[in-house]
Design a protein around this motif. Structure first.
Motif, PDB file in Angstrom:
ATOM      1  N   LEU A 197      -5.819   1.037 -19.429  1.00 31.59           N
ATOM      2  CA  LEU A 197      -5.754   1.945 -18.285  1.00 31.59           C
ATOM      3  C   LEU A 197      -6.503   1.334 -17.113  1.00 31.59           C
ATOM      4  O   LEU A 197      -7.547   0.729 -17.278  1.00 31.59           O
ATOM      5  CB  LEU A 197      -6.418   3.264 -18.690  1.00 31.59           C
ATOM      6  CG  LEU A 197      -6.694   4.307 -17.616  1.00 31.59           C
ATOM      7  CD1 LEU A 197      -5.536   5.284 -17.539  1.00 31.59           C
ATOM      8  CD2 LEU A 197      -7.983   5.035 -17.876  1.00 31.59           C
ATOM      9  N   CYS A 198      -5.940   1.501 -15.904  1.00 28.49           N
ATOM     10  CA  CYS A 198      -6.660   1.066 -14.722  1.00 28.49           C
ATOM     11  C   CYS A 198      -7.602   2.180 -14.295  1.00 28.49           C
ATOM     12  O   CYS A 198      -7.173   3.298 -14.037  1.00 28.49           O
ATOM     13  CB  CYS A 198      -5.690   0.742 -13.591  1.00 28.49           C
ATOM     14  SG  CYS A 198      -6.540   0.446 -12.034  1.00 28.49           S
ATOM     15  N   ARG A 199      -8.886   1.855 -14.205  1.00 27.96           N
ATOM     16  CA  ARG A 199      -9.868   2.889 -13.897  1.00 27.96           C
ATOM     17  C   ARG A 199      -9.824   3.315 -12.442  1.00 27.96           C
ATOM     18  O   ARG A 199     -10.345   4.338 -12.057  1.00 27.96           O
ATOM     19  CB  ARG A 199     -11.289   2.410 -14.249  1.00 27.96           C
ATOM     20  CG  ARG A 199     -11.527   2.468 -15.727  1.00 27.96           C
ATOM     21  CD  ARG A 199     -12.933   2.820 -16.076  1.00 27.96           C
ATOM     22  NE  ARG A 199     -13.508   3.893 -15.266  1.00 27.96           N
ATOM     23  CZ  ARG A 199     -14.617   4.522 -15.572  1.00 27.96           C
ATOM     24  NH1 ARG A 199     -15.260   4.208 -16.656  1.00 27.96           N
ATOM     25  NH2 ARG A 199     -15.107   5.452 -14.787  1.00 27.96           N
ATOM     26  N   LYS A 200      -9.210   2.436 -11.644  1.00 30.96           N
ATOM     27  CA  LYS A 200      -9.173   2.750 -10.219  1.00 30.96           C
ATOM     28  C   LYS A 200      -7.999   3.658  -9.869  1.00 30.96           C
ATOM     29  O   LYS A 200      -8.170   4.652  -9.171  1.00 30.96           O
ATOM     30  CB  LYS A 200      -9.080   1.433  -9.436  1.00 30.96           C
ATOM     31  CG  LYS A 200      -9.170   1.600  -7.946  1.00 30.96           C
ATOM     32  CD  LYS A 200     -10.221   0.671  -7.355  1.00 30.96           C
ATOM     33  CE  LYS A 200     -10.347   0.890  -5.858  1.00 30.96           C
ATOM     34  NZ  LYS A 200      -9.291   0.182  -5.093  1.00 30.96           N
ATOM     35  N   CYS A 201      -6.807   3.332 -10.377  1.00 35.10           N
ATOM     36  CA  CYS A 201      -5.643   4.120  -9.965  1.00 35.10           C
ATOM     37  C   CYS A 201      -4.980   4.859 -11.111  1.00 35.10           C
ATOM     38  O   CYS A 201      -4.015   5.584 -10.925  1.00 35.10           O
ATOM     39  CB  CYS A 201      -4.621   3.247  -9.245  1.00 35.10           C
ATOM     40  SG  CYS A 201      -3.638   2.205 -10.344  1.00 35.10           S
ATOM     41  N   GLY A 202      -5.458   4.669 -12.321  1.00 35.33           N
ATOM     42  CA  GLY A 202      -4.911   5.415 -13.450  1.00 35.33           C
ATOM     43  C   GLY A 202      -3.660   4.820 -14.054  1.00 35.33           C
ATOM     44  O   GLY A 202      -3.053   5.398 -14.957  1.00 35.33           O
ATOM     45  N   PHE A 203      -3.263   3.652 -13.563  1.00 36.57           N
ATOM     46  CA  PHE A 203      -2.051   3.023 -14.067  1.00 36.57           C
ATOM     47  C   PHE A 203      -2.158   2.679 -15.563  1.00 36.57           C
ATOM     48  O   PHE A 203      -3.182   2.201 -16.033  1.00 36.57           O
ATOM     49  CB  PHE A 203      -1.794   1.735 -13.269  1.00 36.57           C
ATOM     50  CG  PHE A 203      -0.565   0.989 -13.701  1.00 36.57           C
ATOM     51  CD1 PHE A 203       0.682   1.285 -13.158  1.00 36.57           C
ATOM     52  CD2 PHE A 203      -0.659  -0.023 -14.660  1.00 36.57           C
ATOM     53  CE1 PHE A 203       1.816   0.592 -13.573  1.00 36.57           C
ATOM     54  CE2 PHE A 203       0.469  -0.715 -15.066  1.00 36.57           C
ATOM     55  CZ  PHE A 203       1.705  -0.402 -14.525  1.00 36.57           C
ATOM     56  N   THR A 204      -1.087   2.984 -16.320  1.00 37.97           N
ATOM     57  CA  THR A 204      -1.019   2.502 -17.701  1.00 37.97           C
ATOM     58  C   THR A 204       0.238   1.650 -17.860  1.00 37.97           C
ATOM     59  O   THR A 204       1.244   1.890 -17.206  1.00 37.97           O
ATOM     60  CB  THR A 204      -0.951   3.646 -18.730  1.00 37.97           C
ATOM     61  OG1 THR A 204       0.088   4.535 -18.335  1.00 37.97           O
ATOM     62  CG2 THR A 204      -2.262   4.395 -18.841  1.00 37.97           C
ATOM     63  N   SER A 259      -5.004  -8.078 -13.964  1.00 36.33           N
ATOM     64  CA  SER A 259      -5.295  -7.055 -12.967  1.00 36.33           C
ATOM     65  C   SER A 259      -4.225  -5.977 -13.012  1.00 36.33           C
ATOM     66  O   SER A 259      -3.190  -6.141 -13.648  1.00 36.33           O
ATOM     67  CB  SER A 259      -5.351  -7.690 -11.577  1.00 36.33           C
ATOM     68  OG  SER A 259      -4.089  -8.274 -11.308  1.00 36.33           O
ATOM     69  N   CYS A 260      -4.490  -4.899 -12.325  1.00 35.74           N
ATOM     70  CA  CYS A 260      -3.558  -3.773 -12.308  1.00 35.74           C
ATOM     71  C   CYS A 260      -2.360  -4.108 -11.426  1.00 35.74           C
ATOM     72  O   CYS A 260      -2.530  -4.455 -10.259  1.00 35.74           O
ATOM     73  CB  CYS A 260      -4.277  -2.546 -11.760  1.00 35.74           C
ATOM     74  SG  CYS A 260      -3.171  -1.179 -11.422  1.00 35.74           S
ATOM     75  N   PRO A 261      -1.129  -4.041 -11.926  1.00 35.94           N
ATOM     76  CA  PRO A 261       0.052  -4.371 -11.130  1.00 35.94           C
ATOM     77  C   PRO A 261       0.227  -3.414  -9.963  1.00 35.94           C
ATOM     78  O   PRO A 261       0.901  -3.735  -8.989  1.00 35.94           O
ATOM     79  CB  PRO A 261       1.212  -4.212 -12.111  1.00 35.94           C
ATOM     80  CG  PRO A 261       0.637  -3.972 -13.448  1.00 35.94           C
ATOM     81  CD  PRO A 261      -0.798  -3.586 -13.287  1.00 35.94           C
ATOM     82  N   SER A 262      -0.408  -2.267 -10.047  1.00 34.14           N
ATOM     83  CA  SER A 262      -0.195  -1.253  -9.020  1.00 34.14           C
ATOM     84  C   SER A 262      -1.182  -1.385  -7.867  1.00 34.14           C
ATOM     85  O   SER A 262      -0.796  -1.376  -6.705  1.00 34.14           O
ATOM     86  CB  SER A 262      -0.287   0.119  -9.674  1.00 34.14           C
ATOM     87  OG  SER A 262      -0.332   1.117  -8.727  1.00 34.14           O
ATOM     88  N   CYS A 263      -2.483  -1.544  -8.186  1.00 29.05           N
ATOM     89  CA  CYS A 263      -3.480  -1.550  -7.112  1.00 29.05           C
ATOM     90  C   CYS A 263      -4.295  -2.833  -7.072  1.00 29.05           C
ATOM     91  O   CYS A 263      -5.233  -2.968  -6.279  1.00 29.05           O
ATOM     92  CB  CYS A 263      -4.412  -0.346  -7.240  1.00 29.05           C
ATOM     93  SG  CYS A 263      -5.615  -0.525  -8.573  1.00 29.05           S
ATOM     94  N   LYS A 264      -3.954  -3.761  -7.976  1.00 26.96           N
ATOM     95  CA  LYS A 264      -4.617  -5.069  -8.023  1.00 26.96           C
ATOM     96  C   LYS A 264      -6.084  -5.049  -8.475  1.00 26.96           C
ATOM     97  O   LYS A 264      -6.753  -6.059  -8.489  1.00 26.96           O
ATOM     98  CB  LYS A 264      -4.528  -5.796  -6.659  1.00 26.96           C
ATOM     99  CG  LYS A 264      -3.107  -5.963  -6.116  1.00 26.96           C
ATOM    100  CD  LYS A 264      -2.349  -7.033  -6.883  1.00 26.96           C
ATOM    101  CE  LYS A 264      -0.914  -7.191  -6.415  1.00 26.96           C
ATOM    102  NZ  LYS A 264      -0.020  -6.103  -6.896  1.00 26.96           N
TER     103      LYS A 264
HETATM  104 ZN    ZN Z   1      -4.704   0.263 -10.597  1.00 25.89          ZN
END
Ligand code: ZN
Ligand code: ADP
Ligand code: ZN
Length: 790
Positions: free
Chosen positions: A493-500, A533-538
């Motif tokens: 899980l991305c802690r910044k934007c919640g992306f899974t 890294s998170c594909p959504s928010c980097k």
């Molecule tokens: Zn993210």
């Protein structure tokens, strides 16, 4: 006479029955449903007699060795049910019959020793007049194990398997005066005997075990003289129940009346019918259950009431006992074996008309089941996870088909599959759209945890939740904090934007393997190598999404040091009464905050709870299962139902990283219908149940390479079968590493079969004796229509 017997031997052909001769001395005792011991190969095994025949085409039949019970344990319908189960769940007949009986009746095979033909030692002969275990033999005669094997070789001793019940009925001794005796029958100076005589004259009967020692002695003398009779009497052990008195007579609301009358009509006409009662929490479903049960027993029918887990039985039992007193038996896994056995016998002997219990109570040995009620029908606990992997609703359906009765499923959030069935006429839909009392459902406040983080709040409590807890505590009210622990800590899980991370074709959460080195869809085998890294928010703050109740308790204690915290989860609920204890403590306000898992989501009714916190709703959403959205919705609704039960209004604070998810959005507004409409479209688009049926194959063993090889073999074999029998509309997925790949040193792979041709597959898998086709040391277990695909 020939008996058709289903033998309890796991390696044998699934549905095959074997023929045995009935020895003359057992003829009058053996009938269909009897349990017997039969010779099988070189062993003696347990078997169930399914039928009695005049003759058999097979020659050289062996004799039944022994019979186990005085009465057959299964009636005709239960035998039919077992046969149906074995085919439906692709397992052995004996396994299905075993599942119907209380564990106290299950037999233990023990090796025992008796005298052989060449034994001339009189002392040994006397000692072995009843079979003895090895230990007893060694102790009494100082033999070594070498001596014993020598004795066996020489025919001095015989080793045999014996079957013993694990625990048996409980008896007490009752004392009564023999008819016609008078004081004059007792010698003048026997003071104690006179004393006992007086007691017996006044009380008619007394329990021997309860007498003081002196009177026991007197009793024994009088029994010897024939003045007093000593009889054995069975006592039925009663489990502890909570006892809460309720408000008296309630008159039904017009909604309730309509529901009651509709089901009642089917009961009157003895019609085979299935209903789904969709009623919001607190709409008065239980009140309807009670009245329908009353109706059914007035027609001399038996009633089975099922609740999803032990935790909820005391509440339901209490309500049924309040109304029906001793006409209610209780069956669930929280009872001791002896208690269970006694409850089971009460049912079997027709001493009660109602049973309230968990899953296995669906097999209650009633003769004439007219009504089965399954409360919270959407719960996973209705699925048995071991062989036979049955679903309670299916068993109920089948039983009622055999006895012509009515099925009533109830829930505030019915399973998507059940709702779908109401659209196709399989169940009739009944609605209770409003609460029976004036209390409104509490408001659910959704808090976005991403923005909490952005605003510098790194705690597990959002500001809102913190404030609400504080306010409740200041007002001397109570708080419930809920944590879904079924979530896997292997979700990234991305802690910044919640992306899974999700599978592009299955839309299921990927699970991380090998310390996150690769992510995998355990459904279709899609793979992704380790993301940096998170594909959504980097953001590079990718984390495992895991916190346990224990850690939560520590955090809460730190933030609210003066509060008294209680915890309820599988770790703290190990003993039989711990649940009742914590429940009582919280009810008595000996606790301010109750922390728990699924266990506290249901049925609790505490009027002083004004704050309910859902710590991370996403834990449920990220389970890689096509039902995760449905399960999350159901859980949120149930947890929310714990708030504002009394006169004070309550709030629910739901913390999440994905507030925009349709499951969170609709559940927070109690919009189950809207959720259903969206969810059913997704199921259809991605070809998930109810639009397709699933059979799951688990391949398990402790050697990593072999499991993989065998899993490939399973998939290949299924493909061959499909080709050979030209089975249409089927798709074989996998093999793939299971989401729970390594468990207790076992490795687990799985193969998934999606089909619209269930019947054909069941016939073929049974015919090929499928689970036993594979090499030794490898377990292939089949789950027909699993409730979770993880
Ligand atoms: Zn993210
Ligand atoms: P459910 O099983 O749907 O959650 P219950 O049967 O437990 O609902 O009812 C919830 C509460 O409402 C209970 O306290 C019950 O006594 C009360 N209740 C049920 N029916 C009525 C009614 N017709 N009038 C008043 N109170 C009712
Ligand atoms: Zn996939």
């Amino acid at each position: 006479m020939i008996a058709e017997v289903a033998v309890d031997c796991p390696m044998k052909k699934l549905n095959k029955v074997f023929h045995y001769l009935i020895p003359p001395h057992l003829k009058q005792f053996i009938s269909p449903g009897s349990r017997v011991i039969v010779p099988f190969g070189r062993q003696r095994v347990l078997g169930y007699v399914l039928d009695i025949k005049e003759h058999s085409d097979i020659t050289q039949l062996k004799y039944i060795h022994d019979i186990l019970d005085g009465q057959p344990l299964l009636d005709e319908n239960m035998i039919k049910l077992g046969k149906w189960m074995a085919h439906r769940y692709i397992t052995s007949l004996a396994c299905c019959f075993n599942a119907m009986l209380p564990s106290a009746l299950k037999t233990n095979a023990v090796e025992k020793y008796t005298v052989g033909d060449n034994c001339y030692d009189e002392k040994l002969k006397t000692f072995l007049s009843t079979p003895k275990a090895l230990g007893e033999l060694i102790k009494a005669f100082g033999l070594s194990s070498q001596d014993i094997s020598l004795y066996i070789k020489r025919g001095v001793l015989v080793k045999q398997k014996h079957y013993e019940h694990k625990s048996s009925q409980k008896y007490i001794d009752i004392l009564q005066l023999t008819k016609g005796v008078t004081k004059e029958d007792i010698s003048k100076r026997a003071y104690r005997q006179h004393q006992l005589f007086e007691v017996l004259k006044n009380q008619k009967e007394v329990v021997f075990q309860k007498l003081p020692v002196e009177l026991k002695r007197a009793a024994n003398s009088l029994v010897e003289k024939g003045v007093v009779l000593k009889k054995q009497k069975q006592v039925f052990r009663e489990p502890n129940n909570i006892n809460i008195q309720e408000k008296c007579v309630i008159s039904l609301t017009s909604y309730q009346k309509q529901v009651f009358e509709t089901v009642s009509e089917s009961l009157s006409n003895l019609k085979r019918d299935s209903f789904l009662l969709w009623g919001v929490t607190g709409s008065g479903k239980t009140e309807i259950y009670l009245r329908l049960a009353e109706k059914a027993i007035s027609q001399n029918n038996d009633v089975i009431v099922l609740v999803p887990e032990i935790a909820l039985t005391p509440l339901m039992v209490n309500r049924f006992k309040n109304k029906f007193n001793d006409n209610v038996a209780v069956l669930h896994s929280g009872l001791s074996q002896g208690e269970k056995l006694d409850q089971w016998q009460k049912i079997k002997e027709g001493k009660v008309k109602i049973v309230v219990g968990a899953r296995s109570a669906v097999f209650a040995p009633f003769k004439n089941v007219g009504l089965i009620i399954i409360d919270e029908e959407h719960e996973n606990t209705y699925k048995q996870e071991e062989n036979p992997k049955y679903h309670t609703i299916e068993i109920a359906q089948k039983r009622l088909e055999l006895s012509q009765g009515v099925l009533l499923l109830g829930s505030a959030t019915p399973s998507i599959e059940s709702l779908y069935r109401t659209e196709h006429g399989e169940y009739k839909l009944l609605n209770l759209p409003k609460r029976a009392t004036a209390n409104e459902m509490p408001l659910i406040d959704v808090v976005d945890m991403k923005s909490e983080l952005e605003n510098g709040n790194r705690s597990i409590f959002s500001k809102k939740l913190f404030k609400s807890i504080k306010k409740s505590l200041d007002n001397n009210e109570q708080v419930v904090l809920f944590l879904n622990r079924r979530g896997f800590s292997t979700t990234t899980l991305c802690r910044k934007c919640g992306f899974t991370f999700k599978c592009p074709s299955c839309d299921l959460t990927l699970t991380s393997h090998d310390n996150g080195n690769f992510l995998i869809c355990h459904y279709c085998h899609y793979q992704l190598s380790k993301p940096n890294s998170c594909p959504s928010c980097k953001s590079i703050h990718l984390s495992f999404n895991g916190i346990g109740t224990e850690k939560l308790q520590k955090e809460v204690q730190k933030v609210f040091p003066k509060s008294k915290i209680l915890r309820m989860d599988v770790d703290t609920m190990s003993s039989k009464d711990s649940y009742n204890k914590v429940y009582q403590q919280f009810a008595d306000k000996q606790g301010d905050i109750l922390i728990g898992t699924q266990m506290i989501a249901k049925g609790f009714d505490f009027p002083d709870v004004t704050t309910v916190g859902i710590i991370i709703a996403d834990m449920g959403l990220n389970i890689p299962d096509f039902r995760s959205a449905e399960k999350t919705f159901q859980l949120v609704t149930q947890v929310a139902g714990r708030a504002g039960r009394g006169d004070k209004a309550g709030v629910v604070i739901l913390q999440t990283y994905s507030p925009e998810h349709y499951s969170i959005e609709h559940s927070s507004k109690y919009q189950y219908k809207q959720f259903y409409l969206k969810e059913i479209k997704i199921r259809e688009a991605l070809n998930y149940p109810p639009f397709v049926k699933i059979i799951k194959f688990d391949i398990v063993a402790n050697q990593e390479e072999r499991v993989k090889k065998e899993a490939i073999e399973v998939a290949e074999m299924l493909k061959e079968l499909q080709k050979k029998h030209q089975i249409q509309k089927s798709e074989i997925l996998g093999p793939v590493m299971s989401a729970r790949y390594k468990l207790r040193n076992n490795y687990r792979w799985q193969v998934m079969l999606k089909t619209n041709n269930m019947k054909q597959w069941l016939d073929i898998l049974n015919k090929y004796n499928f689970p036993h086709k594979f090499s030794k040391g490898i377990r292939v277990s089949i789950d027909v229509e699993p409730t979770t695909t993880t």
